[in-house]
Design an enzyme around this catalytic site. Sequence first.
Site, PDB file in Angstrom:
ATOM      1  N   ASN A 159      -2.191   1.734   9.015  1.00 30.79           N
ATOM      2  CA  ASN A 159      -3.296   2.689   8.991  1.00 30.79           C
ATOM      3  C   ASN A 159      -3.947   2.750  10.377  1.00 30.79           C
ATOM      4  O   ASN A 159      -4.672   1.839  10.768  1.00 30.79           O
ATOM      5  CB  ASN A 159      -4.308   2.239   7.928  1.00 30.79           C
ATOM      6  CG  ASN A 159      -5.508   3.151   7.827  1.00 30.79           C
ATOM      7  OD1 ASN A 159      -5.718   4.020   8.675  1.00 30.79           O
ATOM      8  ND2 ASN A 159      -6.316   2.945   6.804  1.00 30.79           N
ATOM      9  N   CYS A 192     -11.232   7.737   8.994  1.00 34.41           N
ATOM     10  CA  CYS A 192      -9.839   8.188   8.837  1.00 34.41           C
ATOM     11  C   CYS A 192      -9.728   9.683   8.576  1.00 34.41           C
ATOM     12  O   CYS A 192      -8.636  10.243   8.615  1.00 34.41           O
ATOM     13  CB  CYS A 192      -9.163   7.413   7.719  1.00 34.41           C
ATOM     14  SG  CYS A 192      -9.169   5.656   8.005  1.00 34.41           S
ATOM     15  N   HIS A 242      -3.042  11.384   5.632  1.00 35.62           N
ATOM     16  CA  HIS A 242      -3.469  10.161   6.309  1.00 35.62           C
ATOM     17  C   HIS A 242      -2.556   9.022   5.851  1.00 35.62           C
ATOM     18  O   HIS A 242      -2.346   8.818   4.658  1.00 35.62           O
ATOM     19  CB  HIS A 242      -4.929   9.878   5.952  1.00 35.62           C
ATOM     20  CG  HIS A 242      -5.415   8.545   6.400  1.00 35.62           C
ATOM     21  ND1 HIS A 242      -5.124   8.037   7.644  1.00 35.62           N
ATOM     22  CD2 HIS A 242      -6.177   7.606   5.780  1.00 35.62           C
ATOM     23  CE1 HIS A 242      -5.677   6.845   7.772  1.00 35.62           C
ATOM     24  NE2 HIS A 242      -6.317   6.557   6.650  1.00 35.62           N
TER      25      HIS A 242
HETATM   26  N1  ACO Z   1      -0.889 -10.975   1.052  1.00 36.10           N
HETATM   27  C1  ACO Z   1      -0.752 -11.609  -0.118  1.00 36.10           C
HETATM   28  N2  ACO Z   1      -1.667 -11.566  -1.092  1.00 36.10           N
HETATM   29  C2  ACO Z   1      -2.768 -10.821  -0.861  1.00 36.10           C
HETATM   30  C3  ACO Z   1      -2.977 -10.128   0.335  1.00 36.10           C
HETATM   31  C4  ACO Z   1      -1.982 -10.232   1.319  1.00 36.10           C
HETATM   32  N3  ACO Z   1      -2.081  -9.598   2.506  1.00 36.10           N
HETATM   33  N4  ACO Z   1      -4.165  -9.484   0.260  1.00 36.10           N
HETATM   34  C5  ACO Z   1      -4.677  -9.738  -0.945  1.00 36.10           C
HETATM   35  N5  ACO Z   1      -3.833 -10.552  -1.623  1.00 36.10           N
HETATM   36  C6  ACO Z   1      -3.991 -11.115  -2.974  1.00 36.10           C
HETATM   37  C7  ACO Z   1      -5.416 -11.049  -3.451  1.00 36.10           C
HETATM   38  O1  ACO Z   1      -6.110 -12.210  -2.996  1.00 36.10           O
HETATM   39  C8  ACO Z   1      -5.241 -11.045  -4.949  1.00 36.10           C
HETATM   40  O2  ACO Z   1      -5.009 -12.354  -5.373  1.00 36.10           O
HETATM   41  P1  ACO Z   1      -5.685 -12.891  -6.738  1.00 36.10           P
HETATM   42  O3  ACO Z   1      -5.143 -12.006  -7.822  1.00 36.10           O
HETATM   43  O4  ACO Z   1      -5.215 -14.302  -6.799  1.00 36.10           O
HETATM   44  O5  ACO Z   1      -7.158 -12.748  -6.526  1.00 36.10           O
HETATM   45  C9  ACO Z   1      -3.924 -10.268  -5.153  1.00 36.10           C
HETATM   46  O6  ACO Z   1      -3.252 -10.289  -3.883  1.00 36.10           O
HETATM   47  C10 ACO Z   1      -4.122  -8.858  -5.609  1.00 36.10           C
HETATM   48  O7  ACO Z   1      -5.066  -8.266  -4.787  1.00 36.10           O
HETATM   49  P2  ACO Z   1      -5.614  -6.837  -5.081  1.00 36.10           P
HETATM   50  O8  ACO Z   1      -6.782  -6.567  -4.195  1.00 36.10           O
HETATM   51  O9  ACO Z   1      -5.743  -6.641  -6.549  1.00 36.10           O
HETATM   52  O10 ACO Z   1      -4.388  -5.928  -4.594  1.00 36.10           O
HETATM   53  P3  ACO Z   1      -4.242  -4.397  -4.756  1.00 36.10           P
HETATM   54  O11 ACO Z   1      -3.070  -4.090  -5.583  1.00 36.10           O
HETATM   55  O12 ACO Z   1      -5.552  -3.742  -5.100  1.00 36.10           O
HETATM   56  O13 ACO Z   1      -3.888  -3.953  -3.268  1.00 36.10           O
HETATM   57  C11 ACO Z   1      -4.820  -3.069  -1.246  1.00 36.10           C
HETATM   58  C12 ACO Z   1      -4.767  -4.250  -2.216  1.00 36.10           C
HETATM   59  C13 ACO Z   1      -3.432  -2.844  -0.668  1.00 36.10           C
HETATM   60  C14 ACO Z   1      -5.801  -3.412  -0.129  1.00 36.10           C
HETATM   61  C15 ACO Z   1      -5.275  -1.799  -2.003  1.00 36.10           C
HETATM   62  O14 ACO Z   1      -6.437  -2.086  -2.737  1.00 36.10           O
HETATM   63  C16 ACO Z   1      -5.536  -0.643  -1.088  1.00 36.10           C
HETATM   64  O15 ACO Z   1      -4.622  -0.114  -0.477  1.00 36.10           O
HETATM   65  N6  ACO Z   1      -6.780  -0.169  -1.015  1.00 36.10           N
HETATM   66  C17 ACO Z   1      -7.134   0.962  -0.139  1.00 36.10           C
HETATM   67  C18 ACO Z   1      -7.365   0.430   1.239  1.00 36.10           C
HETATM   68  C19 ACO Z   1      -7.415   1.522   2.287  1.00 36.10           C
HETATM   69  O16 ACO Z   1      -6.639   2.449   2.283  1.00 36.10           O
HETATM   70  N7  ACO Z   1      -8.332   1.347   3.234  1.00 36.10           N
HETATM   71  C20 ACO Z   1      -8.456   2.246   4.339  1.00 36.10           C
HETATM   72  C21 ACO Z   1      -9.561   3.214   4.142  1.00 36.10           C
HETATM   73  S1  ACO Z   1      -9.601   4.344   5.409  1.00 36.10           S
HETATM   74  C22 ACO Z   1     -10.682   3.952   6.675  1.00 36.10           C
HETATM   75  O17 ACO Z   1     -11.607   4.659   6.862  1.00 36.10           O
HETATM   76  C23 ACO Z   1     -10.454   2.840   7.564  1.00 36.10           C
END
Ligand code: ACO
Length: 327
Positions: free
Chosen positions: A284, A113, A254
């Site tokens: 993304n 990214c 980004h």
């Molecule tokens: N819908 C509903 N529930 C979900 C989903 C979904 N799509 N995905 C996860 N959950 C659930 C999880 O299972 C978890 O449930 P649990 O508490 O029963 O275990 C709950 O929601 C909370 O999950 P978390 O992982 O704690 O959610 P968080 O607030 O951390 O958000 C997210 C997750 C959005 C992925 C966040 O961590 C994030 O944005 N991380 C960065 C990701 C990113 O930007 N990646 C790209 C990198 S760049 C590249 O090079 C490609």
Amino acid sequence: MSTRSVILSTGHGLPRTIVTNDDLAEQLETSDEWIAQRTGIRQRRVCQEDEGSGSLSVLAGREALERSGLTATDIDMVICATVSGDFIWPATACRVQEELGITGAAFDVSAACAGFVYAMDVAASMIEAGRVTTALVIGVDCLTKQVDWTDRSTCVLFGDGAGAVVMQAAQNTDRGLLGSILLSDGSGAKHIWVEVGGTRNPFGSPQAEGKSRCISMNGKEVYRFAVKAMGDACEKVLEKTGLTAGDIDLFVPHQANLRIITAAAERLGLPEDKIYLNVQKYGNTSAGSIPLALHEAVVEGRLKPGMTVLTVGFGAGLVWGANIIRW
Ligand code: ACO
């Protein structure tokens, strides 16, 4: 005055198909509310079988070339920033070069990214050194082809897209790429990667057994890294160029997650009206995200010649970096 690399034009390439959060909720245990609240994403574009990084790059590159007023013979070099090229090799830039009728160098840059931030700096360095005069720089990714569509924690985040710029040498101007910062930390590779398919764990090999051929991500770790990395890279590039956040007219980060973007902007003290956002429409798009946002900002009249733009990216590697451009 020394040579500067000025951006002459932009272009974009998007798949035809829009997939909304509600569409995803029909196949997965998720909801528009969860996705929008955690990420700001409401929909994304998804490639069909006949679409991919090569075809989107050609669209973006062709548009940028047309808008520059130049012809293919004026381009000395094509760089594609991508981690999801048409093939493992050859480079996607070679397809662009062939389809647009460009001759000269063509190669890909792999920095996930942050790929476009890296590629812009590579192109600018070669232009400033006098090695090339005009470059077509493309950022593209089609990570929807690499996600596990049954894994709700990753598949909702990504979309496909490409953006492009034409950069050219100019003298006696205060426009162009003013400075960049490029950073990496390979110890964080395991936080977001595609483990199978390279030479370490080839497809079908014994060592690939039990490992995923799709994107694996530790969302919380990447989130923590991203918030810190975005702020750090921006502060470093501002310091390097002798500017302050108050000098920035438009912040084009980004587009991974609205919460990450907001946290970075708050740390820099940038007001909302200086942040460019399109994460809600595209999700993304990895290396495609910054050039796609630059293109839309130009088309919408938010980015005009003379403005000072701060771009920042982070991604798998781990890598991160920022550019400051006087448009
Ligand atoms: N819908 C509903 N529930 C979900 C989903 C979904 N799509 N995905 C996860 N959950 C659930 C999880 O299972 C978890 O449930 P649990 O508490 O029963 O275990 C709950 O929601 C909370 O999950 P978390 O992982 O704690 O959610 P968080 O607030 O951390 O958000 C997210 C997750 C959005 C992925 C966040 O961590 C994030 O944005 N991380 C960065 C990701 C990113 O930007 N990646 C790209 C990198 S760049 C590249 O090079 C490609």
